[in-house]
Scaffold this motif. Structure first.
Motif, PDB file in Angstrom:
ATOM      1  N   ASN A   2       0.819  -1.211   0.000  1.00 21.65           N
ATOM      2  CA  ASN A   2       0.000   0.000   0.000  1.00 21.65           C
ATOM      3  C   ASN A   2       0.853   1.261   0.000  1.00 21.65           C
ATOM      4  O   ASN A   2       1.938   1.282   0.571  1.00 21.65           O
ATOM      5  CB  ASN A   2      -0.914   0.021   1.228  1.00 21.65           C
ATOM      6  N   LEU A   3       0.355   2.299  -0.633  1.00 18.94           N
ATOM      7  CA  LEU A   3       1.034   3.590  -0.643  1.00 18.94           C
ATOM      8  C   LEU A   3       0.308   4.551   0.291  1.00 18.94           C
ATOM      9  O   LEU A   3      -0.878   4.404   0.549  1.00 18.94           O
ATOM     10  CB  LEU A   3       1.040   4.182  -2.056  1.00 18.94           C
ATOM     11  N   HIS A   4       1.048   5.545   0.757  1.00 20.18           N
ATOM     12  CA  HIS A   4       0.433   6.657   1.481  1.00 20.18           C
ATOM     13  C   HIS A   4      -0.331   7.533   0.487  1.00 20.18           C
ATOM     14  O   HIS A   4      -0.040   7.532  -0.713  1.00 20.18           O
ATOM     15  CB  HIS A   4       1.514   7.502   2.149  1.00 20.18           C
ATOM     16  N   GLU A   5      -1.234   8.342   1.024  1.00 19.22           N
ATOM     17  CA  GLU A   5      -1.985   9.279   0.182  1.00 19.22           C
ATOM     18  C   GLU A   5      -1.042  10.168  -0.636  1.00 19.22           C
ATOM     19  O   GLU A   5      -1.244  10.342  -1.846  1.00 19.22           O
ATOM     20  CB  GLU A   5      -2.882  10.162   1.065  1.00 19.22           C
ATOM     21  N   TYR A   6      -0.013  10.737   0.004  1.00 18.85           N
ATOM     22  CA  TYR A   6       0.853  11.688  -0.740  1.00 18.85           C
ATOM     23  C   TYR A   6       1.603  10.972  -1.859  1.00 18.85           C
ATOM     24  O   TYR A   6       1.826  11.543  -2.927  1.00 18.85           O
ATOM     25  CB  TYR A   6       1.811  12.420   0.218  1.00 18.85           C
ATOM     26  N   GLN A   7       1.956   9.697  -1.633  1.00 17.13           N
ATOM     27  CA  GLN A   7       2.655   8.935  -2.679  1.00 17.13           C
ATOM     28  C   GLN A   7       1.697   8.599  -3.825  1.00 17.13           C
ATOM     29  O   GLN A   7       2.048   8.699  -5.001  1.00 17.13           O
ATOM     30  CB  GLN A   7       3.218   7.639  -2.079  1.00 17.13           C
ATOM     31  N   ALA A   8       0.491   8.199  -3.453  1.00 17.25           N
ATOM     32  CA  ALA A   8      -0.521   7.832  -4.445  1.00 17.25           C
ATOM     33  C   ALA A   8      -0.844   9.028  -5.337  1.00 17.25           C
ATOM     34  O   ALA A   8      -0.932   8.912  -6.564  1.00 17.25           O
ATOM     35  CB  ALA A   8      -1.781   7.329  -3.746  1.00 17.25           C
TER      36      ALA A   8
END
Ligand code: GDP
Ligand code: MN
Length: 396
Positions: A2-8
């Motif tokens: 899973n990615l963080h929101e900022y990475q996504a």
């Protein structure tokens, strides 16, 4: 993974998706610099401070807050950094906030009404096709929308052989009730989401809310991306985005020694070789009226070292009240595994829960002798059904 929101969001932006811009920080002392940078780039004077954890529902849990001016930013960051978010998605232990995203406020008033939509793209395994799930009812719990007003959740399947077609994109924008500039922007938005998904070997992209701003811009306000672990070998840049601190520590430890371990909520620890046998074993435990505490595939080489590591990992879970070992000796010989169990038992010392061992296949009889003669609190069984019955008996 899973990615963080900022990475996504950064990943989506790379493929042309318009996003709510932001700067990720890990310390309150960086808050003002980040907010200034954001204002220089976007012209915003209001900010949204958002906890970065691998879980949704942050807004309701107090992890998303609006700062109406740069003078408010530092206090809000200070409040959110270090808090623990607890909700259905994080589990009872919650998630500690180690990073926050300072984002531009995109809910600015203007000519048009602001609307929150829902857009996601995922693999429909049953159909073998990708599927866009979208709705005009964004911003809130989509499961709830699907439950109470299923007609408001639309789906569009994409044949992987031909890819996303222009008419499909227009159909979705039309179904969302859009026209004019918002329609055009939504078409671009959906195409870029599809590109991002396919190019990054994702298994899920979810944008909730997808905002129709007051100037009809279509903006990803939130972003959740799960990447297919099997594709990471060819996605080196993305693999580096992994945040181990967000993962279950026991699962990380198991992964490091090559054990496939997934923690579950039951009380019967399982140690099995082969994913299929592991699933069958979990089924048997359920049939016996108990719940598995984990999925654990020790793989093909169930030697003493791996068996010991597996025991240690299972025993870290304080819910475990019994352990069921179910090994099929195909390539691996059962007597070796039995010796491994006995050695592991002695090396770990006093294992406080009963262990039921089913060894079938090559040298199963010798294996049973080794267990019998060890004098340990280990119950050998031959049939899978007997294993389940024994579990029931020791837990009764
Ligand atoms: P989640 O709760 O974890 O899904 O986090 P989201 O990123 O979806 O944010 C939660 C909510 O915060 C959104 O549904 C919005 O209502 C609100 N929000 C997010 N960004 C902004 C913004 O730029 N301005 C305002 N006023 N509210 C925002
Ligand atoms: Mn959201």
């Amino acid at each position: 993974m899973n990615l963080h929101e900022y990475q996504a969001k950064n990943l989506l932006k790379k493929y042309g998706t318009r996003i709510q811009e932001g700067v990720m920080i890990e310390s309150t002392s960086d808050a003002i610099i980040a907010a200034k940078k954001l204002s220089d780039e976007t012209g915003t004077s209001w900010y949204v401070v958002k906890a970065q954890v691998h879980a949704g529902g942050r807004g309701k849990a107090g992890g998303v807050k609006l700062a109406k001016g740069i003078d408010k930013v530092e206090d809000i960051v200070d409040e959110i950094l270090g808090m623990t978010i607890v909700n259905r998605q994080t589990g009872p232990a919650g998630k500690l906030v180690r990073k926050v995203l300072i984002a531009q406020d995109v809910y600015y008033p203007g000519e048009h009404e602001i609307r929150e939509f829902y857009v996601s793209l995922l693999l429909d395994r049953a159909k073998g096709q990708l599927c866009f799930i979208y709705s005009t009812e964004g911003g809130m719990d989509i499961e709830e929308v699907a439950e109470s007003t299923p007609e408001k959740v639309c789906k569009e399947w994409i044949d992987p052989n031909v890819g996303l077609q222009g008419f499909q994109v227009r159909k979705m924008a039309f179904n969302l009730g859009l026209s004019g500039l918002a329609f055009k922007n939504m078409c671009k938005f959906l195409s870029s989401v599809y590109k991002a998904y396919v190019s990054s070997d994702a298994s899920l992209v979810e944008i909730n809310p997808c905002l129709i701003a007051s100037d009809e811009a279509v903006i990803a306000v939130d972003g959740k991306i799960s990447l297919d672990g099997n594709g990471l070998f060819r996605q080196k840049d993305l693999a580096e985005m992994r945040d181990i601190l967000e993962e279950d520590p026991t699962e990380v430890e198991a992964g490091e020694v090559g054990l496939s371990y997934v923690k579950l909520d039951g009380n019967v620890g399982c140690m099995v070789n082969g994913a299929g046998l592991a699933m069958a074993t979990m089924d048997m435990i359920k049939i016996a009226g108990q719940e598995p505490a984990n999925f654990l595939d020790v793989g093909g080489t169930a030697d003493a070292k791996r068996v010991e590591t597996a025991f240690r990992i299972i025993l870290k879970d304080s819910n475990v009240k019994a352990i069921l070992v179910n090994i099929f000796g195909g390539i691996v010989r059962c007597d070796r595994v039995a010796q491994g169990i006995v050695d592991a038992y002695k090396s770990i010392g006093n294992i406080p829960v009963p262990i039921i061992v089913r060894l079938q296949g090559t040298n199963a009889a010798e294996a049973k002798d080794i267990i019998d003669q060890s004098g340990l609190k280990v119950y050998p069984v031959i049939q899978l059904k007997d294993a389940a019955l024994k579990v029931e008996e020791v837990l009764a």
